[in-house]
Design a protein around this motif. Structure first.
Motif, PDB file in Angstrom:
ATOM      1  N   SER A   1       4.482  13.767  39.835  1.00  0.00           N
ATOM      2  CA  SER A   1       4.606  12.559  40.655  1.00  0.00           C
ATOM      3  C   SER A   1       5.275  11.419  39.881  1.00  0.00           C
ATOM      4  CB  SER A   1       3.224  12.111  41.151  1.00  0.00           C
ATOM      5  OG  SER A   1       2.350  11.852  40.062  1.00  0.00           O
ATOM      6  N   HIS A   2       5.048  11.358  38.549  1.00  0.00           N
ATOM      7  CA  HIS A   2       5.707  10.327  37.742  1.00  0.00           C
ATOM      8  C   HIS A   2       7.223  10.540  37.751  1.00  0.00           C
ATOM      9  CE1 HIS A   2       1.957   8.752  36.495  1.00  0.00           C
ATOM     10  NE2 HIS A   2       1.667   9.683  35.598  1.00  0.00           N
ATOM     11  N   ARG A   3       7.638  11.799  37.590  1.00  0.00           N
ATOM     12  CA  ARG A   3       9.076  12.087  37.574  1.00  0.00           C
ATOM     13  C   ARG A   3       9.705  11.789  38.924  1.00  0.00           C
ATOM     14  NH1 ARG A   3       6.883  16.284  34.601  1.00  0.00           N
ATOM     15  NH2 ARG A   3       7.109  17.925  36.169  1.00  0.00           N
ATOM     16  N   LYS A   4       8.987  12.130  39.997  1.00  0.00           N
ATOM     17  CA  LYS A   4       9.520  11.860  41.329  1.00  0.00           C
ATOM     18  C   LYS A   4       9.632  10.365  41.593  1.00  0.00           C
ATOM     19  CE  LYS A   4       8.076  16.163  43.567  1.00  0.00           C
ATOM     20  NZ  LYS A   4       7.257  16.793  44.641  1.00  0.00           N
TER      21      LYS A   4
ATOM     22  N   ILE B   1      23.869  21.262  32.540  1.00  0.00           N
ATOM     23  CA  ILE B   1      23.341  20.009  33.098  1.00  0.00           C
ATOM     24  C   ILE B   1      23.931  18.845  32.290  1.00  0.00           C
ATOM     25  CG2 ILE B   1      21.266  18.708  33.752  1.00  0.00           C
ATOM     26  CD1 ILE B   1      19.677  21.311  33.529  1.00  0.00           C
ATOM     27  N   PRO B   2      25.082  18.316  32.678  1.00  0.00           N
ATOM     28  CA  PRO B   2      25.783  17.293  31.898  1.00  0.00           C
ATOM     29  C   PRO B   2      24.930  16.059  31.595  1.00  0.00           C
ATOM     30  CG  PRO B   2      27.194  18.138  33.633  1.00  0.00           C
ATOM     31  CD  PRO B   2      25.836  18.692  33.887  1.00  0.00           C
TER      32      PRO B   2
ATOM     33  N   GLY C   1      18.954   9.623  33.475  1.00  0.00           N
ATOM     34  CA  GLY C   1      18.648   9.271  34.853  1.00  0.00           C
ATOM     35  C   GLY C   1      17.164   9.157  35.118  1.00  0.00           C
ATOM     36  N   PRO C   2      16.784   8.733  36.336  1.00  0.00           N
ATOM     37  CA  PRO C   2      15.373   8.512  36.679  1.00  0.00           C
ATOM     38  C   PRO C   2      14.513   9.754  36.426  1.00  0.00           C
ATOM     39  CG  PRO C   2      16.809   7.649  38.396  1.00  0.00           C
ATOM     40  CD  PRO C   2      17.687   8.425  37.469  1.00  0.00           C
TER      41      PRO C   2
ATOM     42  N   ALA D   1      13.032  15.729  34.825  1.00  0.00           N
ATOM     43  CA  ALA D   1      13.454  15.637  36.229  1.00  0.00           C
ATOM     44  C   ALA D   1      14.777  16.369  36.444  1.00  0.00           C
ATOM     45  CB  ALA D   1      13.585  14.170  36.639  1.00  0.00           C
ATOM     46  N   ARG D   2      15.699  16.262  35.476  1.00  0.00           N
ATOM     47  CA  ARG D   2      16.992  16.940  35.611  1.00  0.00           C
ATOM     48  C   ARG D   2      16.806  18.467  35.552  1.00  0.00           C
ATOM     49  NH1 ARG D   2      17.192  12.306  35.913  1.00  0.00           N
ATOM     50  NH2 ARG D   2      16.654  13.024  38.013  1.00  0.00           N
TER      51      ARG D   2
END
Length: 265
Positions: free
Chosen positions: A99-102, A176-177, A185-186, A191-192
């Motif tokens: 949930s933190h990553r989302k 995954i660049p 990113g967020p 998350a990536r």
């Protein structure tokens, strides 16, 4: 200044002095007029020698005890100061919640905010490097294999508290660049990875405590002889593959490690 409580009977003099100063520091929290308030300079060795009628060696042992307790910092040529920052509480059972990553928050930012601190991060290095032997073993790769390294320094309320280097297999960095960018990113690199379909299912941490090296003392603004927590974490996905090894050094007096462990059948 005499110290004559029942608890002091038979205790070394330096511990009596350390206890007395510790009490003054604790009582000064929230009092902007107190002499030993957070950030205030501790009296000099000569002042403490006069106050407690003891030798220099006793005062130095008392100051070492205060540093071990995480109450003061000592800076060469400047003296000792009452620490400003309270410990950051790290909750292993919560900091890696999906949930933190989302919500767009990486683990460190989520835990620091929960502790009421203002977090920030400075990227020190992003690029290809040879995997150290232990890291290569954890990743299931031959020693010296090329991997992606992401090294950063974390701050809490402007104070450096943690230096961490993440190592990821180079094939993931190529596919995954964003992993090769300073800001992935967020939600951070986890998350990536999950966006690509690599669902994280387990984190395994190894924790050691040791004295900081001179280089680490400089990086984390530590006093000589200060301890650090050396934490190594594996991040594993559903297939069983370890997709990241994170090698972390933390200022020991800034963190409380809290783990929730389910009882086995």
């Amino acid at each position: 200044m005499p110290l004559s409580t029942a608890r002091d009977a038979g205790r070394p003099r330096y511990l009596q002095i350390a206890d007395d100063l510790s009490q003054q520091i604790q009582e000064a929290i929230g009092d902007p007029q107190a002499k030993l308030r957070p950030g205030a300079k501790v009296p000099s060795e000569s002042e403490l020698m006069d106050r407690y009628s003891v030798a220099q060696g006793t005062v130095r042992k008392a100051m070492t005890e205060l540093r071990v307790r995480g109450l003061v910092d000592t800076h060469h040529g400047r003296g000792s100061f009452v620490r400003k920052a309270p410990p950051v509480q790290r909750k292993s059972s919560d900091r890696f919640r999906r949930s933190h990553r989302k919500a767009g928050k990486a683990a460190y930012l989520a835990e620091a905010e929960q502790a009421g601190a203002k977090p920030s991060v400075r990227m020190l290095f992003v690029g290809q490097t040879d995997a150290p032997a232990e890291v290569a073993t954890r990743l299931g790769l031959p020693a010296g294999t090329k991997v992606l390294a992401r090294r950063r320094l974390y701050y809490s309320d402007g104070i450096p508290t943690e230096e961490a280097t993440s190592y990821l297999p180079w094939d993931l960095a190529e596919s995954i660049p964003q992993l090769r960018e300073e800001n992935p990113g967020p939600g951070g690199i986890y998350a990536r990875l999950e966006e690509r379909g690599d669902l994280l299912v387990e984190f395994r941490e190894t924790v050691r405590v040791r004295l900081a090296t001179k280089e680490e003392q400089t990086a984390l603004s530590l006093s000589p002889g200060a301890p650090v927590i050396h934490l190594t974490r594996d991040a594993q996905i559903e297939s069983g593959r370890v997709v990241e090894v994170c090698d972390t050094l933390m200022s020991a007096d800034q963190f409380v490690l809290e783990y929730r462990i389910p009882a086995a059948d």
